[in-house]
Design a protein around this motif. Structure first.
Motif, PDB file in Angstrom:
ATOM      1  N   ALA A   2      67.701  40.352  21.176  1.00 43.52           N
ATOM      2  CA  ALA A   2      67.976  39.514  22.489  1.00 43.52           C
ATOM      3  C   ALA A   2      67.231  40.100  23.465  1.00 43.52           C
ATOM      4  O   ALA A   2      66.788  41.104  23.406  1.00 43.52           O
ATOM      5  N   ASP A   3      66.792  39.119  24.367  1.00 46.33           N
ATOM      6  CA  ASP A   3      66.029  39.382  25.344  1.00 46.33           C
ATOM      7  C   ASP A   3      66.771  40.139  26.493  1.00 46.33           C
ATOM      8  O   ASP A   3      67.835  40.044  26.749  1.00 46.33           O
ATOM      9  N   PRO A   4      66.081  41.172  26.921  1.00 46.50           N
ATOM     10  CA  PRO A   4      66.665  41.824  28.102  1.00 46.50           C
ATOM     11  C   PRO A   4      67.269  41.366  29.446  1.00 46.50           C
ATOM     12  O   PRO A   4      66.400  40.141  29.570  1.00 46.50           O
ATOM     13  N   GLU A   5      68.444  41.458  29.761  1.00 46.22           N
ATOM     14  CA  GLU A   5      68.774  40.719  31.013  1.00 46.22           C
ATOM     15  C   GLU A   5      68.050  41.208  32.141  1.00 46.22           C
ATOM     16  O   GLU A   5      67.737  42.082  32.632  1.00 46.22           O
ATOM     17  N   THR A   6      67.645  40.073  32.767  1.00 42.50           N
ATOM     18  CA  THR A   6      67.311  40.059  34.300  1.00 42.50           C
ATOM     19  C   THR A   6      67.958  40.528  35.294  1.00 42.50           C
ATOM     20  O   THR A   6      69.205  40.520  35.136  1.00 42.50           O
ATOM     21  N   ALA A   7      67.570  40.936  36.317  1.00 45.24           N
ATOM     22  CA  ALA A   7      68.216  41.067  37.876  1.00 45.24           C
ATOM     23  C   ALA A   7      69.161  39.962  38.050  1.00 45.24           C
ATOM     24  O   ALA A   7      70.480  39.982  38.546  1.00 45.24           O
ATOM     25  N   GLU A   8      68.625  38.726  38.095  1.00 46.07           N
ATOM     26  CA  GLU A   8      69.187  37.456  37.883  1.00 46.07           C
ATOM     27  C   GLU A   8      70.268  37.096  37.267  1.00 46.07           C
ATOM     28  O   GLU A   8      71.486  36.956  37.642  1.00 46.07           O
ATOM     29  N   ASP A   9      70.185  37.774  35.965  1.00 50.53           N
ATOM     30  CA  ASP A   9      71.328  37.587  34.981  1.00 50.53           C
ATOM     31  C   ASP A   9      72.257  38.243  35.154  1.00 50.53           C
ATOM     32  O   ASP A   9      73.431  38.038  35.304  1.00 50.53           O
ATOM     33  N   ALA A 102      52.201  25.036  41.748  1.00 54.18           N
ATOM     34  CA  ALA A 102      52.957  23.984  41.100  1.00 54.18           C
ATOM     35  C   ALA A 102      53.682  24.195  39.665  1.00 54.18           C
ATOM     36  O   ALA A 102      54.785  23.978  39.639  1.00 54.18           O
ATOM     37  N   GLN A 103      52.875  24.997  39.076  1.00 55.17           N
ATOM     38  CA  GLN A 103      53.468  25.502  37.647  1.00 55.17           C
ATOM     39  C   GLN A 103      54.789  26.382  37.891  1.00 55.17           C
ATOM     40  O   GLN A 103      55.710  26.501  37.166  1.00 55.17           O
ATOM     41  N   LYS A 104      54.793  27.359  38.923  1.00 57.77           N
ATOM     42  CA  LYS A 104      55.595  28.326  39.239  1.00 57.77           C
ATOM     43  C   LYS A 104      56.940  27.414  39.679  1.00 57.77           C
ATOM     44  O   LYS A 104      57.998  27.807  39.365  1.00 57.77           O
ATOM     45  N   ARG A 105      56.472  26.485  40.517  1.00 59.38           N
ATOM     46  CA  ARG A 105      57.649  25.633  41.017  1.00 59.38           C
ATOM     47  C   ARG A 105      58.276  24.927  39.845  1.00 59.38           C
ATOM     48  O   ARG A 105      59.760  24.989  39.855  1.00 59.38           O
ATOM     49  N   ARG A 106      57.783  24.706  38.852  1.00 56.75           N
ATOM     50  CA  ARG A 106      58.294  23.877  37.766  1.00 56.75           C
ATOM     51  C   ARG A 106      59.168  24.871  36.813  1.00 56.75           C
ATOM     52  O   ARG A 106      60.055  24.621  36.472  1.00 56.75           O
ATOM     53  N   LEU A 112      66.289  27.508  37.267  1.00 58.48           N
ATOM     54  CA  LEU A 112      67.684  27.075  38.008  1.00 58.48           C
ATOM     55  C   LEU A 112      68.506  26.184  37.078  1.00 58.48           C
ATOM     56  O   LEU A 112      69.780  26.151  37.112  1.00 58.48           O
ATOM     57  N   GLU A 113      67.871  25.124  36.569  1.00 58.02           N
ATOM     58  CA  GLU A 113      68.628  24.132  35.849  1.00 58.02           C
ATOM     59  C   GLU A 113      69.062  24.469  34.765  1.00 58.02           C
ATOM     60  O   GLU A 113      70.524  24.318  34.295  1.00 58.02           O
ATOM     61  N   GLU A 117      73.341  24.389  33.901  1.00 60.95           N
ATOM     62  CA  GLU A 117      74.048  23.827  32.547  1.00 60.95           C
ATOM     63  C   GLU A 117      74.735  24.960  31.957  1.00 60.95           C
ATOM     64  O   GLU A 117      75.843  24.771  31.238  1.00 60.95           O
ATOM     65  N   ASN A 118      74.361  26.305  31.806  1.00 59.86           N
ATOM     66  CA  ASN A 118      74.820  27.471  31.421  1.00 59.86           C
ATOM     67  C   ASN A 118      76.308  27.556  32.287  1.00 59.86           C
ATOM     68  O   ASN A 118      77.395  27.718  31.412  1.00 59.86           O
ATOM     69  N   ARG A 119      76.382  27.245  33.420  1.00 65.61           N
ATOM     70  CA  ARG A 119      77.567  27.486  34.393  1.00 65.61           C
ATOM     71  C   ARG A 119      78.516  26.315  34.033  1.00 65.61           C
ATOM     72  O   ARG A 119      79.815  26.646  33.861  1.00 65.61           O
ATOM     73  N   ILE A 120      78.065  25.151  33.769  1.00 67.57           N
ATOM     74  CA  ILE A 120      78.783  23.965  33.373  1.00 67.57           C
ATOM     75  C   ILE A 120      79.650  24.102  31.973  1.00 67.57           C
ATOM     76  O   ILE A 120      80.645  23.971  31.940  1.00 67.57           O
ATOM     77  N   ALA A 121      78.732  24.722  31.049  1.00 67.18           N
ATOM     78  CA  ALA A 121      79.208  24.961  29.866  1.00 67.18           C
ATOM     79  C   ALA A 121      80.247  25.905  29.889  1.00 67.18           C
ATOM     80  O   ALA A 121      81.449  25.849  29.212  1.00 67.18           O
ATOM     81  N   GLU A 122      80.196  27.047  30.715  1.00 64.69           N
ATOM     82  CA  GLU A 122      81.109  28.252  30.647  1.00 64.69           C
ATOM     83  C   GLU A 122      82.404  27.631  31.318  1.00 64.69           C
ATOM     84  O   GLU A 122      83.581  27.886  30.994  1.00 64.69           O
ATOM     85  N   ALA A 123      82.087  26.787  32.561  1.00 65.98           N
ATOM     86  CA  ALA A 123      83.411  26.178  33.154  1.00 65.98           C
ATOM     87  C   ALA A 123      84.159  25.335  32.267  1.00 65.98           C
ATOM     88  O   ALA A 123      85.424  25.163  32.491  1.00 65.98           O
ATOM     89  N   GLU A 124      83.657  24.764  31.388  1.00 70.99           N
ATOM     90  CA  GLU A 124      84.254  23.712  30.432  1.00 70.99           C
ATOM     91  C   GLU A 124      85.065  24.760  29.376  1.00 70.99           C
ATOM     92  O   GLU A 124      86.181  24.213  29.144  1.00 70.99           O
TER      93      GLU A 124
END
Length: 290
Positions: A2-9, A102-106, A112-113, A117-124
């Motif tokens: 598994a990938d290491p968790e980032t500070a954001e995660d 532009a690529q960084k923004r994408r 973020l998207e 989606e992960n949050r929605i799945a966890e809430a469900e």
């Protein structure tokens, strides 16, 4: 691997835990306040709103700090990249192309998207395992045995009276919300000896004074004060009709059994909304459409 968790995660995981802990604390606070204690429940609502606002503000500040840190790291990377450039024209070195803005923004938008989606799945998943879902399942089973289903009533403080109004309308009675509240309050005033002993001052614990009882009755008549057991008792005596209250976690109760009319049926829901308690009406069970 598994990938290491980032500070954001790690931050999102911590914030989710703090939200769950707060919900558990709120539920404990609700359970400690009697349902018929209007003043303490009003204060409880204010305390809960304050706790939720403070946690939300804390989480927003943490996200701002994280984003500032990330932007600082990116600025450092850019500076390192500039310093590493070889400007010697006689010995050009291959240069790795950096992603465009532009690529960084994408990429950021895609990340973020994905998180959303992960949050929605966890809430469900949480909802399927949560108290509200389990309560709805139990009520559906109980009502299904009676060939009934829930008829949703607006959650605005008038739910008890609106549910009774809906049930009466099905019997051809057009007694409305305002009349039900007014007659309930007047009946309680006229029979103070029956209702007053069950009302206590939330601060002192003493039984209501006549002045406090009159204020309580005025709130029943003229405000969106939530109705409970006392108001149900008063309503049965005003209407001369039994009221059957179906609930998921306790046996069905019938108030006003001394009256011989066919009972009207309400559904009491403990976990329906933010503060929990809510009354719905019922209607005949409808066949599911294929």
């Amino acid at each position: 691997m598994a990938d290491p968790e980032t500070a954001e995660d790690l931050l999102f995981k911590q914030q989710r835990k703090e939200k769950k802990d707060l919900q558990a604390k709120i539920q404990s606070m609700k359970n400690a306040v009697p349902k018929n204690d209007k003043k303490r429940r009003k204060q409880l609502a204010e305390d809960i709103a304050k706790l939720e606002a403070e946690l939300s503000e804390k989480h927003e500040e943490e996200l701002k700090q994280l984003n500032s840190s990330v932007l600082g790291d990116k600025a450092d990377d850019l500076a390192d990249g500039v310093q590493s450039l070889d400007l010697d024209a006689d010995d050009p070195q291959p240069c790795k192309q950096r992603p465009s803005k532009a690529q960084k923004r994408r990429d950021k938008k895609a990340a973020l998207e994905k998180e959303r989606e992960n949050r929605i799945a966890e809430a469900e998943v949480e909802n399927l395992q949560g108290s509200r879902h389990l309560e709805n399942q139990k009520l559906s089973q109980i009502l299904g045995g009676k060939q009934l289903q829930i008829r949703e009533i607006m959650s605005d403080g008038h739910c008890l009276y609106r549910a009774v109004e809906d049930q009466l309308l099905r019997r051809g009675c057009t007694l409305g919300l305002a009349e039900l509240r007014s007659q309930t309050a007047q009946h309680m005033r006229s029979h103070a000896e029956e209702f007053l002993p069950f009302l206590t001052n939330p601060t002192s614990g003493d039984m209501f004074t006549p002045e406090e009882f009159e204020k309580y009755c005025s709130e029943v008549a003229d405000t969106a004060a939530w109705g409970g057991q006392l108001e149900l008792r008063a309503l049965t005596q005003v209407l001369k009709i039994p009221i059957e209250v179906i609930q998921a976690e306790s046996p069905t109760i019938v108030i006003g059994e001394e009256y011989r009319e066919l009972p009207i049926t309400l559904v009491y829901m403990r976990h329906a909304y933010g503060l929990g308690e809510h009354y719905n009406s019922v209607e005949p069970l409808k066949e599911e459409e294929t």
